[in-house]
Design a protein around this motif. Structure first.
Motif, short mmCIF file in Angstrom:
data_model
loop_
_atom_site.label_atom_id
_atom_site.label_comp_id
_atom_site.label_asym_id
_atom_site.label_seq_id
_atom_site.Cartn_x
_atom_site.Cartn_y
_atom_site.Cartn_z
N ILE A 31 -32.90 65.91 63.96
CA ILE A 31 -34.20 65.94 65.07
C ILE A 31 -34.08 63.75 64.77
CG2 ILE A 31 -36.18 65.63 64.87
CD1 ILE A 31 -34.90 67.83 66.13
N SER A 32 -33.72 63.44 63.08
CA SER A 32 -33.88 61.94 63.17
C SER A 32 -33.55 61.41 64.03
CB SER A 32 -33.54 61.60 61.63
OG SER A 32 -35.02 61.85 60.94
N GLY A 33 -32.02 61.66 64.15
CA GLY A 33 -30.55 60.95 65.46
C GLY A 33 -31.18 60.87 66.91
N LEU A 37 -32.36 57.85 69.81
CA LEU A 37 -32.00 58.22 70.97
C LEU A 37 -33.11 57.31 72.11
CD1 LEU A 37 -29.20 58.51 72.18
CD2 LEU A 37 -29.63 60.58 72.58
N PHE A 38 -34.20 58.96 71.84
CA PHE A 38 -35.05 58.33 72.91
C PHE A 38 -36.17 57.53 72.40
CE2 PHE A 38 -35.80 63.32 72.07
CZ PHE A 38 -34.47 63.66 72.91
N THR A 53 -45.41 55.99 68.90
CA THR A 53 -44.71 57.22 68.68
C THR A 53 -43.78 58.04 68.17
OG1 THR A 53 -46.73 57.40 70.13
CG2 THR A 53 -45.95 60.27 69.56
N LEU A 54 -42.57 57.39 68.67
CA LEU A 54 -41.12 58.16 68.43
C LEU A 54 -41.58 57.47 67.13
CD1 LEU A 54 -39.34 57.53 71.90
CD2 LEU A 54 -39.68 59.97 70.50
N VAL A 55 -41.82 56.10 66.87
CA VAL A 55 -41.16 55.28 65.34
C VAL A 55 -41.66 56.06 63.96
CG1 VAL A 55 -42.30 52.85 63.98
CG2 VAL A 55 -40.74 53.42 65.96
N ILE A 56 -43.22 56.49 64.63
CA ILE A 56 -44.12 57.53 63.16
C ILE A 56 -43.64 58.30 63.35
CG2 ILE A 56 -46.01 58.24 62.76
CD1 ILE A 56 -47.55 56.36 64.33
N ALA A 57 -43.26 59.57 64.56
CA ALA A 57 -42.63 60.82 63.82
C ALA A 57 -40.97 60.02 63.56
CB ALA A 57 -42.18 61.25 65.31
#
Length: 638
Positions: A31-33, A37-38, A53-57
């Motif tokens: 999921i981290s990968g 990518l996202f 949001t992606l950085v926080i996730a």
């Protein structure tokens, strides 16, 4: 489930939990990968629309990867699943609502829940997913969610999506329950298999009679210890303790008594188990003892202590059973640095201890090994000698002292090797007796003596009979008498021409068994002589019990009787005793005329010795017979 099973069950569950942690970490990395990518796509294509949001996730995922372990598995699993679920809902809310592709993550998240084997997460996350579907539908219906496809929204889409998720969640939940039941069943089967394996291993490493560890366990125990470094002061010792007379106890009192006796002694030996000493039961009458980190003084003291366990009176049922033991000792690292070498050399030392007598112990030394190798070489040579017919008989005449005529002949076996060298019977007979080859050799002696005796008769010496020596070992099988009579019948020699010479050592064997065999031969005409009388037990009761017709006075008395008065009186006493009970005498070892004359004056009828002839081969003996002076009588003169 008992306490031990619970411990085993918990250990397996701990292993399963560790596997779950590895699996969860692999999911987090996956999921981290994807999030990374996202994030790149958002920066390059979408101009940071949801980059924060992606950085926080991604940060949450990296923290979960670091924080994941067996103890935090439930918390990390929950955070991981809810982070993914909320992230999918977030993207659906901020993009295309019910028509957003991020909702396709919902079934994948449910699969993750199933693979983590967490039914609570399946139920809770599935419920949230269905509620979120209707929230999105309601938001689009009311215009709260400004989706590009809002005009196409209807409640059928929400119903269908929620129904699919509900069915999918139900299937995943049922499969998870099945997996849990299967896993629990497999765990229990694995526990039972492990316990069965442990029981089998314990059984394989335990003596069935005494429940002490057996020789296999001893091998493993010793091998694991003797590889350690040993200083000159710190030694290890492997002892082999053997009960000497167990076979006779089993034969006379029965195996039940013998087994109870072994258990009694095993219990005493088991008390010797210490931190540096351990007792093993290797075979029926044999125990192994290993002492670690010790010295010679302690080893010797321990050997005395082990022997003392057999000294006590052993009361088994109504019997008081006496038992003796011997111990052979090998020292590590001096006598070997592995179990097989130590065991072999301890057995070699045991052989020497047995030769010393009852309740003795012996340390191994290299001379013992040389003797053992010599015995093995002699044994191999004896087997070849039997196959290649290398044995032959020498004969020595028995002389009637009063008439100087040959009254009988003694057969003495010799081994003529391929190089024409002769091996005396005193060198190879003990090894033949110990190996059991004496039975085959002994019957060959009877057969060949009968053949040679018949040849003397053909020369005109019809009165001559032949004497052969019999070993106590030949009587042990119980059929010696039958085999002798059968051999005489095959060679067509009348049994009255055969004399069996037995030694006093035979008297301590199975008396009834031996007596019946002797009576069987005597009843058919075979005569019995007691050889080497005076050097053993000299039990006069046996002279009549075993139907002895002749008593041979040992040459050690005869050679010294002319110079030692005590020996003279002893020979005189033996002769008078023999006359009193009607038994003839033969004096062995006569080497001069004066000894022969004195013996004749004391009443000895027969003599044998180098004065007349040393033992010679059959052809020389026939020549001796033909050249012997006839008609000579009267006392011998110096």
């Amino acid at each position: 489930m008992n306490k031990r099973q619970q411990i085993e069950y918990s250990s397996i569950l701990a292993q399963i939990a560790a596997d779950k942690v590895k699996r969860l970490k692999s999911f987090i990395l996956l999921i981290s990968g994807s999030l990374a990518l996202f994030f790149l796509l958002n920066i390059v294509i979408y101009q940071q629309a949801h980059a924060y949001t992606l950085v926080i996730a991604l940060g949450i995922m990296l923290f979960l990867y670091w924080f994941a372990c067996e103890d935090t598995l439930p918390i990390v699993s929950s955070i991981f699943i809810w982070t993914l679920t909320l992230l999918a809902f977030f993207f659906a809310w901020n993009t295309e609502g019910l028509y957003d592709t991020s909702l396709l993550a919902y079934p994948c998240i449910l699969v993750f829940c199933a693979m983590l084997n967490n039914r609570v997460l399946i139920a809770s996350s599935a419920l949230f997913m269905i509620i979120s579907i209707y929230c999105l539908a309601y938001a689009e219906y009311t215009g709260l969610l400004a989706s590009p496809l809002a005009e196409f929204a209807d409640w059928r889409k929400a119903h269908n999506t929620a129904l699919v998720l509900l069915v999918f969640a139900s299937v995943v939940y049922i499969l998870t329950q099945d997996l849990n039941r299967l896993l629990d069943k497999l765990v229990k089967m694995h526990i039972n298999m492990l316990r069965t394996k442990q029981r089998t291993q314990r059984k394989a490493l335990t003596n069935r009679l005494t429940l002490l560890p057996n020789e296999i366990a001893c091998s493993q125990y010793v091998q694991a210890r003797i590889y350690r470094h040993h200083s000159a002061e710190q030694l290890s010792a492997l002892m082999v303790l053997t009960l000497n007379n167990l076979n006779s106890i089993n034969a006379s009192l029965g195996f039940d008594i013998g087994d109870k006796l072994i258990n009694m002694i095993a219990s005493r030996l088991n008390l010797l188990n210490q931190s540096n000493a351990k007792v093993f039961h290797s075979s029926n009458n044999q125990f192994l003892i290993f002492i670690d980190e010790t010295d010679y003084h302690d080893i010797e003291a321990f050997a005395h202590q082990a022997l003392q366990t057999t000294f006590f009176s052993n009361y088994v049922e109504q019997y008081e059973v006496e038992v003796s033991a011997c111990i052979g000792i090998a020292i590590a690292p001096h006598d070997g640095n592995n179990y097989d070498a130590l065991l072999r050399r301890a057995h070699t030392a045991l052989t020497s201890a047995v030769q010393l007598g009852h309740n003795q112990f012996a340390f191994f030394d290299l001379e013992m090994e040389d003797q053992s190798k010599a015995r093995l070489a002699m044994l191999a040579g004896l087997k070849r000698a039997i196959e290649h017919h290398e044995f032959e008989l020498f004969y020595q005449p028995k002389i009637e002292l009063a008439t100087n005529t040959i009254a009988g002949v003694e057969a003495l076996i010799r081994w003529r090797k391929a190089n024409n060298s002769l091996v005396s019977s005193s060198d190879f007979i003990p090894i033949a007796e110990a190996s059991g080859l004496i039975n085959e050799i002994g019957l060959w002696v009877v057969k060949q003596a009968a053949i040679d005796c018949l040849s003397w008769h053909k020369l005109g010496f019809n009165q001559l009979g032949v004497s052969v020596n019999a070993s106590p070992e030949q009587f042990k099988k119980g059929n010696f008498g039958s085999l002798v009579l059968k051999t005489l019948k095959q060679q067509k020699l009348d049994p009255s021409y055969l004399d069996i010479e037995i030694t006093e050592s035979l008297f301590i064997e199975d008396e009834k068994n031996i007596q019946s065999q002797i009576h069987q031969m005597v009843s058919q005409g075979v005569s019995i002589s007691i050889d080497d009388f005076g050097t053993g037990y000299s039990n006069l009761n046996y002279l009549t019990k075993f139907n002895a017709s002749t008593l041979k006075i040992d040459q050690s008395f005869i050679k010294n009787m002319m110079h030692e008065r005590n020996q003279y009186h002893l020979v005189d006493a033996i002769l008078k005793m023999s006359h009193a009970i009607g038994i003839e005498n033969i004096a062995e070892g006569i080497e001069d005329k004066s000894t022969a004359n004195i013996l004749m004056q004391l009443g000895c009828r027969y003599g044998q010795g180098y004065f007349w002839s040393e033992p010679v081969p059959q052809n020389e003996f026939c020549t001796l017979l033909l050249s012997w002076p006839k008609g000579r009588s009267g006392p011998l003169t110096a």
